[in-house]
Enzyme design. Sequence first.
Site, PDB file in Angstrom:
ATOM      1  N   ARG A 195      43.326   6.173 -27.773  1.00  0.00           N
ATOM      2  CA  ARG A 195      43.696   6.833 -26.520  1.00  0.00           C
ATOM      3  C   ARG A 195      42.574   6.709 -25.493  1.00  0.00           C
ATOM      4  NH1 ARG A 195      47.239  11.068 -26.292  1.00  0.00           N
ATOM      5  NH2 ARG A 195      45.830  12.368 -25.072  1.00  0.00           N
ATOM      6  N   ARG A 232      34.867   0.587 -22.200  1.00  0.00           N
ATOM      7  CA  ARG A 232      34.671  -0.460 -21.197  1.00  0.00           C
ATOM      8  C   ARG A 232      33.194  -0.765 -21.021  1.00  0.00           C
ATOM      9  NH1 ARG A 232      36.167   4.140 -17.559  1.00  0.00           N
ATOM     10  NH2 ARG A 232      38.403   3.901 -17.784  1.00  0.00           N
ATOM     11  N   ARG A 282      48.414  20.937 -35.420  1.00  0.00           N
ATOM     12  CA  ARG A 282      47.068  21.433 -35.171  1.00  0.00           C
ATOM     13  C   ARG A 282      47.182  22.466 -34.073  1.00  0.00           C
ATOM     14  NH1 ARG A 282      42.906  22.327 -38.063  1.00  0.00           N
ATOM     15  NH2 ARG A 282      40.917  22.040 -37.009  1.00  0.00           N
ATOM     16  N   ARG A 338      35.412  21.766 -26.699  1.00  0.00           N
ATOM     17  CA  ARG A 338      35.088  21.566 -25.286  1.00  0.00           C
ATOM     18  C   ARG A 338      35.034  22.881 -24.542  1.00  0.00           C
ATOM     19  NH1 ARG A 338      40.209  17.410 -24.521  1.00  0.00           N
ATOM     20  NH2 ARG A 338      41.655  18.734 -25.631  1.00  0.00           N
ATOM     21  N   GLU A 345      37.281  25.968 -26.209  1.00  0.00           N
ATOM     22  CA  GLU A 345      38.473  25.545 -26.955  1.00  0.00           C
ATOM     23  C   GLU A 345      38.112  25.340 -28.430  1.00  0.00           C
ATOM     24  OE1 GLU A 345      40.740  22.613 -24.770  1.00  0.00           O
ATOM     25  OE2 GLU A 345      41.293  21.629 -26.642  1.00  0.00           O
ATOM     26  N   TYR A 358      52.696  12.644 -30.234  1.00  0.00           N
ATOM     27  CA  TYR A 358      51.537  13.041 -29.420  1.00  0.00           C
ATOM     28  C   TYR A 358      51.767  12.524 -27.991  1.00  0.00           C
ATOM     29  CZ  TYR A 358      46.360  13.590 -28.791  1.00  0.00           C
ATOM     30  OH  TYR A 358      45.094  13.945 -28.395  1.00  0.00           O
ATOM     31  N   ASP A 404      51.779  12.413 -23.981  1.00  0.00           N
ATOM     32  CA  ASP A 404      51.142  12.917 -22.777  1.00  0.00           C
ATOM     33  C   ASP A 404      52.242  13.349 -21.800  1.00  0.00           C
ATOM     34  OD1 ASP A 404      48.565  12.501 -23.651  1.00  0.00           O
ATOM     35  OD2 ASP A 404      48.463  10.461 -22.879  1.00  0.00           O
TER      36      ASP A 404
HETATM   37  N1  UDP Z   1      37.300  12.058 -29.146  1.00  0.00           N
HETATM   38  C1  UDP Z   1      36.025  12.005 -29.659  1.00  0.00           C
HETATM   39  N2  UDP Z   1      34.984  12.466 -28.919  1.00  0.00           N
HETATM   40  C2  UDP Z   1      35.153  12.968 -27.683  1.00  0.00           C
HETATM   41  C3  UDP Z   1      36.463  13.028 -27.140  1.00  0.00           C
HETATM   42  C4  UDP Z   1      37.522  12.570 -27.903  1.00  0.00           C
HETATM   43  O1  UDP Z   1      35.838  11.556 -30.784  1.00  0.00           O
HETATM   44  O2  UDP Z   1      34.167  13.385 -27.059  1.00  0.00           O
HETATM   45  C5  UDP Z   1      38.417  11.563 -29.988  1.00  0.00           C
HETATM   46  C6  UDP Z   1      39.030  12.685 -30.846  1.00  0.00           C
HETATM   47  O3  UDP Z   1      39.403  12.108 -32.090  1.00  0.00           O
HETATM   48  C7  UDP Z   1      40.238  13.073 -30.064  1.00  0.00           C
HETATM   49  C8  UDP Z   1      40.688  11.736 -29.495  1.00  0.00           C
HETATM   50  O4  UDP Z   1      39.470  11.068 -29.198  1.00  0.00           O
HETATM   51  O5  UDP Z   1      41.236  13.678 -30.880  1.00  0.00           O
HETATM   52  C9  UDP Z   1      41.555  11.821 -28.272  1.00  0.00           C
HETATM   53  O6  UDP Z   1      40.900  12.549 -27.267  1.00  0.00           O
HETATM   54  P1  UDP Z   1      41.670  13.136 -26.000  1.00  0.00           P
HETATM   55  O7  UDP Z   1      40.645  13.603 -25.041  1.00  0.00           O
HETATM   56  O8  UDP Z   1      42.659  12.131 -25.546  1.00  0.00           O
HETATM   57  O9  UDP Z   1      42.435  14.377 -26.665  1.00  0.00           O
HETATM   58  P2  UDP Z   1      43.350  15.522 -26.013  1.00  0.00           P
HETATM   59  O10 UDP Z   1      42.872  15.735 -24.617  1.00  0.00           O
HETATM   60  O11 UDP Z   1      44.774  15.067 -26.118  1.00  0.00           O
HETATM   61  O12 UDP Z   1      43.062  16.704 -26.896  1.00  0.00           O
END
Ligand code: UDP
Length: 370
Positions: A171, A175, A250, A282, A302, A350, A352
């Site tokens: 996801r 880059r 989850r 986060r 969170e 999952y 978006d």
């Molecule tokens: N992820 C990570 N480190 C980070 C942010 C994301 O390893 O700092 C990984 C983690 O496995 C997460 C996935 O990337 O479940 C997808 O992150 P995203 O931010 O897309 O998750 P969402 O916002 O849907 O919770």
Amino acid sequence: MRYDYLIVGAGLFGAVFASRMKEAGKTCLCIDKREHIAGNIYTEKCNDINVHKYGAHIFHTSDKRAWDYINRYAEFNNYINSPVAFYKDEIYNLPFNMNTFAQMWGVKTPEEAKRKIAEQIAELNITEPANLEEQALSLVGTDVYEKLIKGYTQKQWGRECTELPSFIIRRLPLRFTYDNNYFNDRYQGIPIGGYTAVVERMLEGTEVLTGVSYKDYCEAGMGGNEFGKIIYTGTIDEYYDYCYGRLEYRSLRFETEVMEGVENYQGNAVINYTEADIPYTRVIEHKYFEFGKQKDTVVTREYPATWKPGDEPYYPINDDRNNELYKKYAELAGGEDKIIFGGRLGQYKYYDMDKTIIESLDLADRELGL
Ligand code: UDP
């Protein structure tokens, strides 16, 4: 009273469906067990700041159809998501890009960064990544994996990275440019005034009952109403009384703090805490989704949580076991002619927000024979 559709769940999927059906001259009744509409994109004003009550939602899409559709109901600001990661006393830019690699290794050019990653993965011999750990390692090497992915992911999902599907990490963009935009999408932003107002506009002209669960509504004889079909956006296993067993989800727990007189707490909307020892993943400072200048701030930590019956399900856990189980429920659903399952929970995907919109619009089109 006879309605064409009963929509169970006033979240994004249900609201989009209702809006399309209303346009087509169909009648819908929408019910939601919560006391409010908008599902998990619900936002609420607190000290003049729109607070994302069920987790931060940043709209992003490359699909012009989804973008054009939501823009009929929302005006977007120009927010670009650029989270920062804290790992112990180190700070990194996300997603994984040249800024991250420069901070991690002191490299300056894409070639140096690629060389560093290649060195780190040379001995691992991963040809076909079989799980999230292998996928992450093969993309960014051991240092980035250890510091920015491993701890975060294990906290987020409550299981080892070797036991998670690789698509989750794909996801995130990777880059080799100095670009901190978390998404690769053409369109991005936050609706000015919050998401609740957007969903409210989508539901304009549709009857909505909040604080009414499907079960209670059925038990009460559906209020004496009749329906052509039912659109169900709740968890599909619950609908079938867990006859094949429970799907896993989850969950999340949020700790929100209003900080009066604190103008700027962390200097960014999203800070990720990637080490395993800090229990939250986060910290969101909501005002920065809308470039807020308020004198106060509202901050949410969170905490990922194991889902148990009664908790809010946020994420499907799309590993093999759950996907197989879902397939069995989907087969049952395929045999129904009056009920259709939609959305993240109904389809156990999952999704978006943009994908949710597209799925809902497509369903509406199919129902209308378009
Ligand atoms: N992820 C990570 N480190 C980070 C942010 C994301 O390893 O700092 C990984 C983690 O496995 C997460 C996935 O990337 O479940 C997808 O992150 P995203 O931010 O897309 O998750 P969402 O916002 O849907 O919770």
